[in-house]
Design a protein around this motif. Structure first.
Motif, PDB file in Angstrom:
ATOM      1  N   LEU A   1       0.839  -1.203   0.000  1.00  0.00           N
ATOM      2  CA  LEU A   1       0.000   0.000   0.000  1.00  0.00           C
ATOM      3  C   LEU A   1       0.873   1.252   0.000  1.00  0.00           C
ATOM      4  CD1 LEU A   1      -3.036   0.827   0.143  1.00  0.00           C
ATOM      5  CD2 LEU A   1      -2.744   1.027   2.609  1.00  0.00           C
ATOM      6  N   GLU A   2       2.024   1.180   0.694  1.00  0.00           N
ATOM      7  CA  GLU A   2       3.011   2.267   0.639  1.00  0.00           C
ATOM      8  C   GLU A   2       4.119   1.965  -0.355  1.00  0.00           C
ATOM      9  OE1 GLU A   2       6.064   4.907   3.367  1.00  0.00           O
ATOM     10  OE2 GLU A   2       4.926   3.346   4.346  1.00  0.00           O
ATOM     11  N   GLY A   3       4.461   0.697  -0.492  1.00  0.00           N
ATOM     12  CA  GLY A   3       5.624   0.318  -1.302  1.00  0.00           C
ATOM     13  C   GLY A   3       5.478   0.578  -2.780  1.00  0.00           C
ATOM     14  N   SER A   4       4.231   0.648  -3.275  1.00  0.00           N
ATOM     15  CA  SER A   4       4.003   0.919  -4.698  1.00  0.00           C
ATOM     16  C   SER A   4       2.889   1.939  -4.865  1.00  0.00           C
ATOM     17  CB  SER A   4       3.643  -0.360  -5.457  1.00  0.00           C
ATOM     18  OG  SER A   4       3.186  -0.043  -6.761  1.00  0.00           O
ATOM     19  N   LYS A   5       3.258   3.123  -5.337  1.00  0.00           N
ATOM     20  CA  LYS A   5       2.244   4.160  -5.566  1.00  0.00           C
ATOM     21  C   LYS A   5       1.308   3.744  -6.694  1.00  0.00           C
ATOM     22  CE  LYS A   5       5.010   7.977  -3.742  1.00  0.00           C
ATOM     23  NZ  LYS A   5       6.243   7.244  -3.428  1.00  0.00           N
ATOM     24  N   ALA A   6       1.847   3.022  -7.678  1.00  0.00           N
ATOM     25  CA  ALA A   6       1.005   2.547  -8.782  1.00  0.00           C
ATOM     26  C   ALA A   6      -0.058   1.586  -8.248  1.00  0.00           C
ATOM     27  CB  ALA A   6       1.862   1.861  -9.846  1.00  0.00           C
ATOM     28  N   PHE A   7       0.345   0.680  -7.328  1.00  0.00           N
ATOM     29  CA  PHE A   7      -0.622  -0.243  -6.727  1.00  0.00           C
ATOM     30  C   PHE A   7      -1.714   0.526  -5.989  1.00  0.00           C
ATOM     31  CE2 PHE A   7      -2.221  -2.207  -2.878  1.00  0.00           C
ATOM     32  CZ  PHE A   7      -2.776  -3.380  -3.360  1.00  0.00           C
TER      33      PHE A   7
ATOM     34  N   ILE B   1     -12.277   5.101  -4.284  1.00  0.00           N
ATOM     35  CA  ILE B   1     -11.804   5.928  -3.164  1.00  0.00           C
ATOM     36  C   ILE B   1     -11.274   7.229  -3.766  1.00  0.00           C
ATOM     37  CG2 ILE B   1     -10.090   6.103  -1.300  1.00  0.00           C
ATOM     38  CD1 ILE B   1     -10.272   2.930  -1.229  1.00  0.00           C
ATOM     39  N   PRO B   2     -11.754   8.393  -3.319  1.00  0.00           N
ATOM     40  CA  PRO B   2     -11.410   9.650  -3.999  1.00  0.00           C
ATOM     41  C   PRO B   2      -9.914   9.965  -3.980  1.00  0.00           C
ATOM     42  CG  PRO B   2     -12.619  10.069  -1.945  1.00  0.00           C
ATOM     43  CD  PRO B   2     -12.679   8.605  -2.190  1.00  0.00           C
ATOM     44  N   THR B   3      -9.354  10.211  -5.173  1.00  0.00           N
ATOM     45  CA  THR B   3      -7.936  10.563  -5.311  1.00  0.00           C
ATOM     46  C   THR B   3      -7.769  11.343  -6.607  1.00  0.00           C
ATOM     47  OG1 THR B   3      -5.675   9.685  -5.232  1.00  0.00           O
ATOM     48  CG2 THR B   3      -7.268   8.437  -6.553  1.00  0.00           C
ATOM     49  N   ALA B   4      -6.567  11.868  -6.837  1.00  0.00           N
ATOM     50  CA  ALA B   4      -6.304  12.636  -8.059  1.00  0.00           C
ATOM     51  C   ALA B   4      -6.292  11.718  -9.281  1.00  0.00           C
ATOM     52  CB  ALA B   4      -4.957  13.345  -7.937  1.00  0.00           C
ATOM     53  N   ALA B   5      -6.706  12.258 -10.437  1.00  0.00           N
ATOM     54  CA  ALA B   5      -6.599  11.522 -11.701  1.00  0.00           C
ATOM     55  C   ALA B   5      -5.128  11.230 -11.975  1.00  0.00           C
ATOM     56  CB  ALA B   5      -7.201  12.344 -12.830  1.00  0.00           C
ATOM     57  N   TYR B   6      -4.843  10.095 -12.638  1.00  0.00           N
ATOM     58  CA  TYR B   6      -3.439   9.676 -12.789  1.00  0.00           C
ATOM     59  C   TYR B   6      -3.288   8.699 -13.951  1.00  0.00           C
ATOM     60  CZ  TYR B   6      -4.642   5.014 -11.254  1.00  0.00           C
ATOM     61  OH  TYR B   6      -5.176   3.755 -11.206  1.00  0.00           O
ATOM     62  N   GLU B   7      -2.028   8.462 -14.325  1.00  0.00           N
ATOM     63  CA  GLU B   7      -1.653   7.374 -15.234  1.00  0.00           C
ATOM     64  C   GLU B   7      -0.337   6.788 -14.721  1.00  0.00           C
ATOM     65  OE1 GLU B   7      -3.312   6.112 -17.756  1.00  0.00           O
ATOM     66  OE2 GLU B   7      -4.915   7.611 -17.826  1.00  0.00           O
ATOM     67  N   ASN B   8      -0.176   5.465 -14.888  1.00  0.00           N
ATOM     68  CA  ASN B   8       1.085   4.801 -14.513  1.00  0.00           C
ATOM     69  C   ASN B   8       1.901   4.494 -15.763  1.00  0.00           C
ATOM     70  OD1 ASN B   8       0.266   4.698 -11.819  1.00  0.00           O
ATOM     71  ND2 ASN B   8      -0.731   2.705 -12.058  1.00  0.00           N
TER      72      ASN B   8
ATOM     73  N   THR C   1       8.923   2.313 -12.338  1.00  0.00           N
ATOM     74  CA  THR C   1       7.570   2.720 -12.706  1.00  0.00           C
ATOM     75  C   THR C   1       7.344   4.118 -12.153  1.00  0.00           C
ATOM     76  OG1 THR C   1       6.756   0.442 -12.674  1.00  0.00           O
ATOM     77  CG2 THR C   1       5.102   2.177 -12.452  1.00  0.00           C
ATOM     78  N   MET C   2       6.587   4.926 -12.896  1.00  0.00           N
ATOM     79  CA  MET C   2       6.328   6.296 -12.464  1.00  0.00           C
ATOM     80  C   MET C   2       4.840   6.598 -12.582  1.00  0.00           C
ATOM     81  SD  MET C   2       7.976   9.821 -13.981  1.00  0.00           S
ATOM     82  CE  MET C   2       6.879   9.860 -15.414  1.00  0.00           C
ATOM     83  N   VAL C   3       4.328   7.316 -11.578  1.00  0.00           N
ATOM     84  CA  VAL C   3       2.937   7.760 -11.603  1.00  0.00           C
ATOM     85  C   VAL C   3       2.920   9.227 -12.024  1.00  0.00           C
ATOM     86  CG1 VAL C   3       0.835   8.103 -10.240  1.00  0.00           C
ATOM     87  CG2 VAL C   3       2.352   6.172  -9.718  1.00  0.00           C
ATOM     88  N   VAL C   4       2.080   9.530 -13.019  1.00  0.00           N
ATOM     89  CA  VAL C   4       1.862  10.935 -13.409  1.00  0.00           C
ATOM     90  C   VAL C   4       0.464  11.299 -12.919  1.00  0.00           C
ATOM     91  CG1 VAL C   4       1.694  12.571 -15.313  1.00  0.00           C
ATOM     92  CG2 VAL C   4       3.329  10.682 -15.443  1.00  0.00           C
ATOM     93  N   GLU C   5       0.424  12.349 -12.085  1.00  0.00           N
ATOM     94  CA  GLU C   5      -0.814  12.629 -11.364  1.00  0.00           C
ATOM     95  C   GLU C   5      -1.240  14.080 -11.551  1.00  0.00           C
ATOM     96  OE1 GLU C   5      -1.450  10.653  -7.278  1.00  0.00           O
ATOM     97  OE2 GLU C   5      -1.004  12.728  -6.778  1.00  0.00           O
ATOM     98  N   GLU C   6      -2.535  14.273 -11.571  1.00  0.00           N
ATOM     99  CA  GLU C   6      -3.104  15.619 -11.616  1.00  0.00           C
ATOM    100  C   GLU C   6      -2.644  16.401 -10.370  1.00  0.00           C
ATOM    101  OE1 GLU C   6      -7.620  17.093 -10.754  1.00  0.00           O
ATOM    102  OE2 GLU C   6      -7.274  14.985 -10.367  1.00  0.00           O
ATOM    103  N   PHE C   7      -2.335  17.671 -10.539  1.00  0.00           N
ATOM    104  CA  PHE C   7      -1.920  18.530  -9.429  1.00  0.00           C
ATOM    105  C   PHE C   7      -3.160  19.014  -8.678  1.00  0.00           C
ATOM    106  CE2 PHE C   7      -0.916  22.818  -7.778  1.00  0.00           C
ATOM    107  CZ  PHE C   7       0.142  22.492  -6.937  1.00  0.00           C
ATOM    108  N   MET C   8      -3.212  18.703  -7.390  1.00  0.00           N
ATOM    109  CA  MET C   8      -4.352  19.118  -6.574  1.00  0.00           C
ATOM    110  C   MET C   8      -3.955  20.302  -5.698  1.00  0.00           C
ATOM    111  SD  MET C   8      -6.160  15.568  -5.275  1.00  0.00           S
ATOM    112  CE  MET C   8      -4.771  14.939  -4.349  1.00  0.00           C
TER     113      MET C   8
END
Length: 423
Positions: free
Chosen positions: A99-105, A115-122, A181-188
């Motif tokens: 749950l912490e070890g992989s942001k993509a997971f 569960i509410p979170t920012a829009a993203y792509e892995n 692996t990298m997560v690209v996330e909307e800026f909140m």
């Protein structure tokens, strides 16, 4: 009982402080510990990632309970190793610490269970990430997938910055394999709030709220650090926010992990962003925050051992978790130059002053003994914490207490909890 704490920072010192207060504990060890923890526990020179040595030590000393404070050993599976050896241990197993070890997971989990979170792509391909960024809206956030000491997050205002960020994370591997692996996330935008919680696999009990200050310099300028200070509770964590998160975030996360066959027992740290569209999850951590633990744990009324055992035994629903109706502020005293380059081995004076005052704490983060003298041994050196009836009072007390301690190159932010004045 005999307790072993794994870790050697300010968070582990705060845990040790609470464990030492328990009437159930007769002997405490800490691996590797630090000069402050040494006042409460017997420190042993075993690193947090030396799993075989830790298990052997725990068996030799007939440890009744091992508490793992740090992210690396949790994500690496230390709890599993303790359990295999028949040692009771507190923290999530490897398959839950992801749950912490992989942001993509964790992002995929939130999407799947709404569960509410920012829009993203892995992305695990740098060229594909770059192509995506060509059409992205800025600012945007890039996150290394794995653990990066709280520093693997880049906020990019332009396409050029984002391209440089992809190079840094995925090609230059500044954060090692965490950048595969990298997560690209909307800026909140909004207020950030941290909420720590105890979890027993099915029941979740949240602790009092807190807010961390990550940037090195006043006014949230400078580089990201592991945390320069924190305050608790957050005046921005209202009853309405709490009700929303209980309904849409907290229990849903615990249930989602169970549904995935990854029963979570331990601490879930919810990093929340209070946006115009409501609270959203910024990140999960699978352990106490640092320095959040330093302001949350001193305010807890319960015996920490009782709560930990309830989490392990699945009886957390029977615990009435309570916190003092007051406030606490922690100001980190760092070595100037942190988080890049800094000197170590500088003598520290004034630590005895804390023993004379009720409601004041000095949690050691990067210290060691040089003979009889306590010296600096890290970028973040001490977490000076004070309570007060109100946040403003706690803040004034904490800054007063920072003057008691001296060492060359002492550096701190002067605006920890300044948001309190705006609340």
């Amino acid at each position: 009982m005999k307790v072993l704490i794994v870790g050697g920072g300010g968070r582990e010192h705060a845990i040790a402080y609470c464990v030492a207060k328990s009437s159930k504990v007769e002997k405490m060890y800490c691996a590797p510990g630090n000069a402050g923890i040494a006042e409460l526990a017997e420190c042993v020179p075993i690193g947090a990632m030396e799993f075989d040595k830790l298990v052997t030590f725990a068996k030799e000393k007939e440890i009744d309970l091992a508490i793992v404070g740090m992210d690396d050993p949790l994500v690496g599976g230390l709890i599993d190793e303790f359990e295999k050896a028949g040692i009771r241990a507190f923290g999530p197993r490897k398959n839950a610490a992801i749950l912490e070890g992989s942001k993509a997971f964790s992002k995929d989990l939130m999407k799947k269970y709404d569960i509410p979170t920012a829009a993203y792509e892995n992305f695990d391909n740098a060229d594909e990430a770059l192509a995506y960024l060509e059409t992205a809206k800025f600012p945007i956030v890039l996150k290394a997938d794995g653990l990066a000491l709280g520093k693997g997050v880049l906020i990019c205002n332009t396409l050029e910055e984002a391209k440089a960020g992809v190079k840094e994370i995925m090609l230059d591997k500044k954060f090692g394999a965490s950048g595969n692996t990298m997560v690209v996330e909307e800026f909140m935008t909004g207020r950030e709030v941290s909420v720590l919680s105890f979890v027993d696999g099915k029941t979740i009990k949240t602790m009092t709220s807190a807010q961390d200050h990550k940037r090195a310099k006043d006014g949230d300028q400078g580089l990201n650090t592991g945390g320069m200070g924190t305050f608790s509770p957050s005046p921005f964590y209202t009853k309405e926010v709490d009700e929303f998160c209980r309904k849409y975030v907290y229990q849903k996360t615990v249930d989602a992990m169970a549904a995935e066959g990854r029963e979570f027992k331990g601490i879930i740290f919810f990093g929340l962003m209070l946006t115009e569209d409501g609270p959203k999850v910024l990140e999960y951590n699978a352990r106490f925050g640092d320095p959040e633990a330093q302001v949350v744990l001193p305010r807890m009324k319960n015996d920490l051992i009782d709560v930990i055992e309830a989490c392990i035994d699945g009886t957390l629903d029977q615990v009435d978790l309570q916190f003092e109706d007051n406030a606490a502020v922690c100001v980190v005293l760092a070595s100037d130059g942190y988080p890049v380059a800094y000197e170590k081995g500088l003598p520290i004076t004034g630590l005895d002053e804390f023993k004379k005052h009720e409601g004041y704490y000095c949690f050691h983060a990067g210290t060691k003994f040089d003979g009889d003298q306590i010296v600096t041994n890290g970028g973040r050196v001490l977490g000076v914490t004070a309570k007060g009836a109100t946040l403003k009072e706690a803040r004034a007390n904490a800054y007063k207490a920072t003057e008691w301690v001296q060492f060359d190159n002492k550096y701190m932010r002067h605006d920890i909890g300044k948001a309190i004045d705006e609340a």
